[in-house]
Motif scaffolding. Structure first.
Motif, PDB file in Angstrom:
ATOM      1  N   THR A  25       0.847  -1.191   0.000  1.00 50.93           N
ATOM      2  CA  THR A  25       0.000   0.000   0.000  1.00 50.93           C
ATOM      3  C   THR A  25       0.889   1.250   0.000  1.00 50.93           C
ATOM      4  N   SER A  84       0.212  -3.223   4.296  1.00 49.60           N
ATOM      5  CA  SER A  84      -0.874  -3.470   5.237  1.00 49.60           C
ATOM      6  C   SER A  84      -1.025  -4.972   5.394  1.00 49.60           C
ATOM      7  N   TYR A 110      -4.005  -7.803   5.954  1.00 47.18           N
ATOM      8  CA  TYR A 110      -5.450  -7.970   5.895  1.00 47.18           C
ATOM      9  C   TYR A 110      -5.833  -9.415   6.168  1.00 47.18           C
ATOM     10  N   LEU A 123      -8.012  -4.830   8.800  1.00 47.34           N
ATOM     11  CA  LEU A 123      -6.906  -4.266   8.035  1.00 47.34           C
ATOM     12  C   LEU A 123      -6.017  -3.494   8.993  1.00 47.34           C
ATOM     13  N   SER A 167      -3.031  -1.082   8.814  1.00 40.19           N
ATOM     14  CA  SER A 167      -2.528  -0.299   7.685  1.00 40.19           C
ATOM     15  C   SER A 167      -1.370   0.632   8.001  1.00 40.19           C
TER      16      SER A 167
END
Length: 156
Positions: free
Chosen positions: A125, A134, A136, A141, A143
């Motif tokens: 990201t 990140s 997930y 998530l 981040s």
């Protein structure tokens, strides 16, 4: 299960993801004893210390935790070089100390990190840093600074 601890002067979110006695620590921005207390109290085996990006406020506790738990420092492959550059990780400018970290292991986009029975996918990201990532999984998530609460993250 996820434990959030705000660490350091900037109150960076550090996360301990744990299940079935295993744990990964995400973004230990400061060597905060509350992290170790939680790990020790719950008798967790720390598999990895995962850094979502290279900035000092997300990594200053990594070497301390590595030594304490003999855990690998990890990140996305695209961020590895930035961890070892105090000009990019801002450690010298913001703390007056040159902090450079070498990753023990890198993950690649779409790799899976397993913690007990939990699985998290590594996602590149970019934006906050060139190699920001990140995690997930499990409807969650994590981040780093790609997203902030109730708004988008800062773009460097």
């Amino acid at each position: 299960m996820i434990k959030q601890i705000k660490v350091g002067a900037i109150h960076t979110n550090c996360y301990i993801i744990y299940d079935n006695g295993e744990a990964i620590i995400v973004d230990p921005g400061y060597p905060d004893e509350r992290i170790a207390e939680f790990i020790d109290k719950n008798k967790l085996n720390v598999k990895f210390i995962y850094l979502t990006h290279c900035h000092f406020d997300h990594m200053l506790g990594a070497l301390w935790l590595k030594e304490k738990y003999n855990a690998y420092i990890t990140c996305l492959d695209k961020e590895e070089e930035n961890l070892n550059n105090c000009d990019v990780n801002l450690s010298l400018r913001m703390t007056g100390k040159k902090v450079e970290i070498k990753a023990d292991k890198v993950f690649y986009e779409n790799d899976t990190i397993n913690v007990g029975d939990l699985s998290f996918r590594v996602i590149h990201t970019p934006g906050h840093t060139s190699g920001s990532s990140s995690l997930y999984g499990e409807g969650i998530l994590i981040s780093g600074d790609t997203l902030f609460s109730d708004c988008f993250g800062r773009c460097d």
